[in-house]
Scaffold this active site. Structure first.
Site, short mmCIF file in Angstrom:
data_model
loop_
_atom_site.label_atom_id
_atom_site.label_comp_id
_atom_site.label_asym_id
_atom_site.label_seq_id
_atom_site.Cartn_x
_atom_site.Cartn_y
_atom_site.Cartn_z
N CYS A 156 -7.76 2.34 1.01
CA CYS A 156 -8.87 1.65 0.35
C CYS A 156 -8.43 0.99 -0.96
CB CYS A 156 -9.98 2.67 0.06
SG CYS A 156 -11.30 2.04 -0.96
N ASP A 207 -11.50 -5.95 -1.14
CA ASP A 207 -10.91 -4.96 -0.24
C ASP A 207 -10.65 -5.67 1.09
OD1 ASP A 207 -10.18 -2.68 1.16
OD2 ASP A 207 -11.65 -1.44 0.06
N ASP A 220 -17.54 2.48 -2.19
CA ASP A 220 -16.77 1.24 -2.09
C ASP A 220 -17.64 0.12 -1.53
OD1 ASP A 220 -14.98 -0.79 -1.59
OD2 ASP A 220 -14.05 0.22 0.15
N SER A 280 0.80 -1.22 0.00
CA SER A 280 0.00 0.00 0.00
C SER A 280 0.84 1.27 0.00
CB SER A 280 -0.92 0.01 1.21
OG SER A 280 -1.80 -1.09 1.11
N HIS A 284 -15.51 0.65 2.50
CA HIS A 284 -15.28 1.83 3.31
C HIS A 284 -16.35 2.89 3.08
CE1 HIS A 284 -11.30 0.63 4.79
NE2 HIS A 284 -11.08 0.15 3.56
#
Lengths: 630, 380
Positions: free
Chosen positions: A383, A364, A351, A327, A370
């Site tokens: 995310c 996810d 999302d 990430s 989210h």
């Protein structure tokens, strides 16, 4: 028949013979004279040169090697004089007996003998070969008193390389070692052979290798008249050696040591860069090794210990090992989205917790998603769905184009040897990388994985740190450098090592500001907040987790996975938030989530850099960091 | 009257009477040259060489003072003594460096072959004088035998250099005695062709496996080294290579006295003995070498003149042979040092360091003086 002759006849015949003899003598002498003329007049130039060659020998004067100090003058590599016991095999009465007898005077252990044998093979019998290094004063005195017993053995004062900090920063400094055949070929190629006459050692790794030309200095020469035995009789002229240049590093050894301590016995790497100059403030690869072991030729035992260790201490993870960025890739993706116009800061997505692509569902981390996610939130909560979509919109070429400008997937040209390229995936890369046609094809799904820092892409901690520095300074990509000044030993003049950026990416300040704001939020309330809790300064960061092993179909349960199969923990950061003085990337191999191992290390490093705070113990692992992981 | 007899001037006159001023002047020039060279090549040996010179001048004076006929009458005993000593060497001689050359007579070691260099021509001159007016082929054969016995003994030792010098010394007497050209010319032709073919086919002949009939390995080695000094660059070849470098690098006027690098950096082997000519050629150049050649030529000219004017057959032969011996020493030495002759141990006459050769050669000068004086005596 010769018979009776009158005395007068005899006498005149005798005179004839005397005349013949005289003429003969004269002719012979003319022959000699013409020989002298030939040698002394016609061949004079030739013999003159031969006589000069005969009498003049050039003896090298080996220069002192330059020293290496950090930005505050802390010495990382220096020279010291010590006595060595040396043997000239051709002049001894039996090598074995000499060594045995010598052992009675000065202890010579098995290791010394082994090293001596090795050196002996590389030398000629009339060269003096060291058998014992670093004699104590007492040992020198003992030997000198008995020197008469040992023809061909002598004590010599030599300069040795010393790395006073031992394993600290050893991947940066590197080490020197005896010149071997391969080094010799390289020296020949550089047309530098004359400068290495008399030198025993050469840089083998690290700065010792990359700045070899500066550190070595210029060999001096003494022109001496020698006799037929090769012994110097008279000095004709002398050109002094020029000591090698000293290196002053950007590295801050205090910072470096704090970073090293923070790793504890974990494996990993850290690179900290001054974003305004590209100067490398710390470069850690853990675990490390003691470069002093290499100077005299490393023992087989030590070599095995280092080489066979599953921790690979000789591997410079900071510049050679490439890992998927996880990430930590997202801030760069966000910037790419803004810069290319595919996203605005305010554009938001809903999302649902997954992204469908070509009949495949990309999940996810948070089940159910989210909710509404804009660019800021996408970074703060990390995310995945936002970036699956963004990757799809940018396309693999769009991603590759932008990331390559940041220097990801190519060598940063740091002033250390042995940097890896990493992998910035693209259809072209895949064609080159794989052999089978079906493997060579680029799939849309490949792009989606790349978008969240998984998949094929893999970068070195150095590349990540340098890209972070470029992000926070508004797009200036520096060639990172460890050496700040090369100091000429003769003039004391400091040559500055390139502070100019190699490239400036056209970034809009508001785009950069948007991403930086989100990264600051990460350290306030996001995945970095636990590590940076209570910090008296504002900082920005992003955690990342590089998957080592995916357990298909079942939820990732860390405890069940053997330690070596745990994910790698990433963290990129900068501080202070408004005017960054340090940008860094931390990677902890098998460290789990980024927030778990890497972020606490970053905290200690930044604390010291901004506040001078010393933790003096390994950074704690945040075992509760599982929740809210990226 | 009796007062006059002991007048110092008359004493000096009496003392100088045997001396030939021309030869003395030439000898002085050579000794002067030797002094200059020795002080550069080996100053530590200067004192002892001056002692040798003094002894040599004494021996010369004594030989000059001795009437030449008396000299000749010493021939037979000297010759016989020499042969007996050579046999003694063969039987009980000391072995040194693989050769048996010395005889320990308690007080000192002597080298009988050295004595033979003068005893040989004396003996033959005396012999021919005895047979004067009756010299035919029988005499030449007998003379050949007289020569062959000691030469054979010296070759056995083995000492190639000395045996050649002794053989040459004897040959000169026989030559001056009138040995027929019919014998000399063919032998000379065979010799020249032989040497020529060795030079031409040296490469093949010098292969390790090839044995040379009648020659020892070291003799073959010497000849081969001469042909190609680089074959043995650290042994005998080294000497020749370094001495030619010394000579060649001297150039026209030389590097200057005491400034010869080859000499002073020990590249030149045996620089004070057999190779002293290279010192001269290096430090004084072609000029210095030619000066030496001229001095030698003056010596030969004087010697030949004395021989040509000598009153009796014996003195004529002796003077001619002695002059040719000087020539042989000088030519062989300089030829060897400059690389046109094999390396044989022959000193540069009157210049090389060492007492024995100096005494032998000065004895030769004394003999010339004696012969010269006998002519004056005969006239008066």
């Amino acid at each position: 028949m010769i018979s009776f002759h009158a005395p007068e006849q005899d006498s005149s015949r005798f005179r004839w013979r005397v005349l013949v003899a005289g003429v003969f003598a004269l002719v012979c002498f003319l022959l000699l004279a013409s020989r002298f003329y030939y040698l002394q007049v016609q061949k004079f130039d030739y013999f003159h040169t031969r006589a000069e060659d005969n009498r003049i020998a050039l003896l090298p004067i080996v220069p002192n090697r330059g020293t290496i100090v950090d930005r505050n003058g802390v010495v990382l590599a220096r020279n010291y004089a010590a006595y060595t016991l040396e043997i000239t095999p051709a002049r001894t009465n039996g090598l074995e007996e000499t060594i045995e007898a010598l052992n009675q005077v000065v202890p010579i252990d098995a290791r010394d003998r082994r090293r001596f044998r090795k050196l002996l093979e590389e030398s000629r019998s009339f060269e003096s070969v060291p058998i014992r290094n670093r004699l104590s004063d007492e040992e020198v005195a003992r030997f000198v008193a008995q020197r008469y017993r040992f023809p061909g053995v002598d004590v010599q004062a030599r300069l040795f390389r010393d790395y006073p900090l031992g394993a600290s920063a050893s991947h940066v400094v590197g080490y020197i070692g005896r010149i071997n055949q391969r080094d010799l070929e390289r020296i020949e190629e550089r047309d530098d052979a004359a400068n290495y006459r008399g030198s025993d050692h050469i840089g083998k790794s690290g700065l010792e290798l990359s700045y070899e030309a500066e550190l070595h200095g210029t060999t001096g020469f003494e022109q001496v008249e020698v006799n037929a035995g090769g012994r110097a009789v008279r000095r004709l002229s002398s050109t002094p050696a020029v000591t090698g240049s000293d290196l002053e590093l950007n590295l801050d050894m205090e910072l470096q040591k704090i970073a090293e301590t923070a790793f504890g016995d974990r494996r990993g790497a850290l690179v900290a860069i001054d974003p305004s100059t590209g100067g490398v403030l710390a470069l850690v690869s853990a675990p490390s090794f003691d470069p002093n072991l290499f100077v005299d030729g490393i023992s087989t035992q030590d070599w095995k210990g280092l080489n066979d260790s599953p921790d690979h201490p000789l591997l410079n993870r900071a510049i050679y090992s490439a890992y998927p960025p996880g990430s930590t890739f997202k801030p760069f993706m966000a910037l790419a989205g803004l810069t290319t116009g595919k996203r605005t800061p305010s554009q938001a997505i809903a999302d649902p917790g997954y992204f469908n692509f070509a009949g495949h569902r990309f999940m996810d981390d948070k089940i159910g998603g989210h909710g509404t996610v804009d660019l800021h939130k996408s970074i703060v909560v990390s995310c995945n769905t936002y970036y699956y979509q963004l990757a799809n919109d940018l396309g693999i070429d769009g991603i590759a184009n932008f990331m390559s400008q940041l220097g990801l997937g190519s060598r940063t040209e740091l002033d250390l040897p042995g940097e890896a390229e990493g992998v910035l995936p693209s259809p072209a890369w895949k064609r080159k990388r794989f052999r089978k046609p079906e493997q060579q094809r680029w799939y849309g799904g490949d792009t989606i994985s790349v978008g969240i820092g998984q998949g094929y892409n893999a970068y070195t901690p150095l590349q990540m740190a340098n890209a972070t520095a470029a992000l926070v300074n508004g797009g200036k990509v520096f060639r990172p450098h460890l050496v700040r000044h090369v100091i000429d030993s003769r003039t004391g003049e400091k040559r500055v090592v390139e502070p100019e950026p190699v490239r400036e990416i056209a970034l809009k300040p508001e785009h950069v500001a948007a991403v930086r704001r989100a990264m600051v939020e990460v350290n306030k309330v996001g995945t970095g907040s636990r590590a940076f809790a209570g910090a008296p300064y504002e900082s920005g960061g992003k955690t990342g987790t590089a998957q080592v092993y995916s357990l298909k179909g079942s939820k990732y349960v860390e405890g069940r996975v053997r330690e070596r199969l745990r994910d790698h923990s990433w963290f990129i950061a900068y501080a202070p938030a408004d005017k960054p003085k340090i940008a860094l990337a931390v990677l902890v191999e098998n460290g789990g989530f980024g927030s778990q191992s890497a972020a606490p290390i970053a905290r200690q490093v930044i604390d010291y850099h901004l506040l001078g705070k010393r933790p003096n113990q390994p950074a704690p692992e945040d075992v509760d960091a599982v929740e809210n992981a990226d | 009257m009796s007062d006059n007899r002991f007048h110092p001037l008359r004493l000096l006159q009496a003392f100088l009477r045997p001396i030939d001023p021309v030869l003395m002047l030439i000898l002085a020039a050579l000794f002067g040259y030797a002094f200059v060279l020795m002080s550069s090549a080996s100053p530590e040996r200067l004192d002892s060489q001056m002692t040798h010179m003094a002894v040599a001048v004494g021996v010369m004076w004594f030989a000059a003072w001795l009437p030449s006929q008396r000299l000749l009458s010493l021939a037979l005993p000297l010759y016989l003594a020499g042969v007996v000593l050579l046999v003694g060497v063969a039987l009980f001689g000391e072995v040194s460096k693989g050769a048996q050359r010395w005889l320990d007579i308690g007080v000192t070691r002597i080298q009988p072959s050295e004595l033979m260099k003068i005893a040989m021509p004396l003996m033959l001159a005396w012999f021919f004088q005895q047979r004067e007016g009756r010299i035919g082929w029988r005499e030449f054969i007998f003379a050949g035998l007289l020569l062959a016995v000691p030469v054979g003994l010296i070759v056995k030792q083995p000492d190639l250099g000395t045996s050649l010098l002794v053989a040459a010394a004897g040959f000169y007497v026989i030559f001056f005695a009138g040995l027929t050209w019919k014998l000399i010319v063919p032998v000379a032709v065979v010799g020249i062709v032989g040497i020529g073919s060795i030079v031409a086919f040296g490469d093949t002949l010098c292969q390790p496996g090839v044995e040379w009939v009648g020659m020892r390995d070291y003799q073959k080695h010497r000849v081969c080294t001469l042909l190609d000094p680089t074959q043995d660059p650290l042994g005998k070849g080294f000497h020749i290579i370094q001495s030619t470098i010394a000579i060649g690098s001297g150039g026209l006027m030389g590097k200057g006295w005491m400034d010869g690098t080859q000499t002073h950096l020990s590249f030149l082997p045996e620089r004070h003995t057999d190779f002293i000519f290279a010192v001269l050629a290096e430090e004084f150049g072609l000029f210095g070498a030619l000066v030496l050649l001229v001095i030698y030529l003056a010596l030969f000219a004087r010697g030949f003149l004395i021989a040509a004017r000598a009153p009796t057959l014996g003195t004529r032969l002796l003077a001619g042979a002695v002059t040719m011996i000087f020539f042989t020493y000088a030519f062989v030495n300089m030829g060897m040092v400059s690389g046109i002759l094999p390396v044989v141990g022959v000193p540069l006459p009157f210049i090389s360091y060492g007492g024995t050769a100096l005494v032998t050669l000065s004895l030769g000068v004394g003999i010339l003086m004696s012969v010269h004086r006998s002519r004056l005596v005969n006239k008066t």
